[in-house]
Design a protein around this motif. Structure first.
Motif, PDB file in Angstrom:
ATOM      1  N   UNK A  44     -18.960 -12.492  -2.925  1.00 30.20           N
ATOM      2  CA  UNK A  44     -19.797 -13.672  -3.172  1.00 30.20           C
ATOM      3  C   UNK A  44     -19.776 -14.057  -4.649  1.00 30.20           C
ATOM      4  N   UNK A  45     -19.842 -13.059  -5.522  1.00 29.71           N
ATOM      5  CA  UNK A  45     -19.825 -13.330  -6.964  1.00 29.71           C
ATOM      6  C   UNK A  45     -18.500 -13.949  -7.389  1.00 29.71           C
ATOM      7  N   UNK A  46     -17.416 -13.527  -6.764  1.00 30.71           N
ATOM      8  CA  UNK A  46     -16.104 -14.068  -7.135  1.00 30.71           C
ATOM      9  C   UNK A  46     -16.009 -15.555  -6.842  1.00 30.71           C
ATOM     10  N   UNK A  47     -16.737 -16.013  -5.827  1.00 26.80           N
ATOM     11  CA  UNK A  47     -16.722 -17.434  -5.509  1.00 26.80           C
ATOM     12  C   UNK A  47     -17.656 -18.258  -6.368  1.00 26.80           C
ATOM     13  N   UNK A  48     -18.596 -17.606  -7.029  1.00 16.96           N
ATOM     14  CA  UNK A  48     -19.587 -18.322  -7.823  1.00 16.96           C
ATOM     15  C   UNK A  48     -19.231 -18.371  -9.301  1.00 16.96           C
ATOM     16  N   UNK A  49     -18.483 -17.391  -9.767  1.00 13.79           N
ATOM     17  CA  UNK A  49     -18.151 -17.331 -11.191  1.00 13.79           C
ATOM     18  C   UNK A  49     -16.950 -18.206 -11.512  1.00 13.79           C
ATOM     19  N   UNK A  50     -16.984 -18.880 -12.635  1.00 16.56           N
ATOM     20  CA  UNK A  50     -15.801 -19.585 -13.107  1.00 16.56           C
ATOM     21  C   UNK A  50     -14.722 -18.564 -13.447  1.00 16.56           C
ATOM     22  N   UNK A  51     -13.475 -18.985 -13.329  1.00 12.51           N
ATOM     23  CA  UNK A  51     -12.377 -18.046 -13.570  1.00 12.51           C
ATOM     24  C   UNK A  51     -12.426 -17.470 -14.980  1.00 12.51           C
ATOM     25  N   UNK A  52     -12.971 -18.226 -15.925  1.00 14.86           N
ATOM     26  CA  UNK A  52     -13.035 -17.754 -17.313  1.00 14.86           C
ATOM     27  C   UNK A  52     -14.135 -16.722 -17.529  1.00 14.86           C
ATOM     28  N   UNK A  53     -14.982 -16.493 -16.518  1.00 13.66           N
ATOM     29  CA  UNK A  53     -16.105 -15.564 -16.661  1.00 13.66           C
ATOM     30  C   UNK A  53     -15.948 -14.331 -15.771  1.00 13.66           C
ATOM     31  N   UNK A  54     -14.769 -14.088 -15.272  1.00 18.87           N
ATOM     32  CA  UNK A  54     -14.602 -13.047 -14.263  1.00 18.87           C
ATOM     33  C   UNK A  54     -14.240 -11.664 -14.805  1.00 18.87           C
ATOM     34  N   UNK A  55     -14.032 -11.540 -16.104  1.00 16.34           N
ATOM     35  CA  UNK A  55     -13.595 -10.243 -16.639  1.00 16.34           C
ATOM     36  C   UNK A  55     -14.569  -9.112 -16.300  1.00 16.34           C
ATOM     37  N   UNK A  56     -15.903  -9.296 -16.483  1.00 16.37           N
ATOM     38  CA  UNK A  56     -16.823  -8.215 -16.079  1.00 16.37           C
ATOM     39  C   UNK A  56     -16.758  -7.909 -14.580  1.00 16.37           C
ATOM     40  N   UNK A  57     -16.528  -8.957 -13.772  1.00 12.89           N
ATOM     41  CA  UNK A  57     -16.403  -8.745 -12.330  1.00 12.89           C
ATOM     42  C   UNK A  57     -15.220  -7.843 -12.018  1.00 12.89           C
TER      43      UNK A  57
END
Length: 200
Positions: A17-30
């Motif tokens: 779910x988080x992967x669909x909500x985060x912008x691609x530029x904010x995914x490093x912590x994910x």
């Protein structure tokens, strides 16, 4: 990270779910959270997300994806990691480390996953050739001696150094020792030094 480790497969739904909500530029912590799972427990959609992120223009983001795949990647991730090994710098090196780990995990003692992926003739120049040497050094398989010996003849001195170093990491008696003896006459001092260390 500790929470995801404890939750295991139960964390997948939230991470997807988080992967669909985060912008691609904010995914490093994910990506770091996904890497806290195990290969058996990770949702395939998350593993595919990491593989796709290897092509991100941001090298830090792509490197984080490679680091996570080192922990959770399976056979499906190997082709993407192999392509990333052609990148210069940290990304290529991280992808090489991850590919070695995944190849060892999915292949075990049964076969040589790297040769199946690369083929009989290895690239002779550039980052991909150097990183293949790094992978071979980590795997330490006798099947890689022949392609590494061929890389000692590369016109790229950095590739010759990497090949000479890798041959020293493969245990047992093999043709690499004789090839390294010839390499002691290489025109580049760095190649000669690598051959000396490996022969030692």
């Amino acid at each position: 990270v500790i929470l995801v480790q404890r939750l295991g497969p139960a964390a997948n739904s939230v991470l997807v779910a988080a992967s669909g909500q985060l912008k691609s530029t904010r995914r490093e912590p994910l990506f770091r959270l996904i890497g806290a799972l195990t290969p058996e427990s990770v949702d395939p959609r998350l593993a595919d997300l990491l593989s796709a992120a290897l092509e991100e223009p941001n090298p830090s983001m792509a490197s984080a994806a490679a680091e996570a795949l080192k922990s959770v990647g399976g056979r499906r991730a190997m082709a993407a990691l192999y392509r990333a090994c052609a990148q210069e710098g940290v990304l290529g090196e991280r992808a090489a480390e991850a590919l070695a780990e995944v190849a060892n995990r999915v292949g075990g003692a049964r076969g040589d996953e790297l040769s199946l992926l690369v083929g009989a003739i290895w690239p002779q120049h550039g980052a991909l050739a150097r990183n293949l040497c790094r992978i071979a050094a980590r795997l330490g398989r006798p099947e890689h001696v022949a392609p590494l010996v061929s890389l000692l003849g590369s016109s790229d001195a950095a590739v010759r150094v990497a090949a000479a170093t890798a041959l020293g990491r493969i245990p047992g008696e093999h043709e690499g020792a004789s090839a390294l003896c010839f390499t002691l006459a290489d025109e580049e001092s760095s190649v000669r030094a690598a051959a000396c260390r490996s022969l030692g």
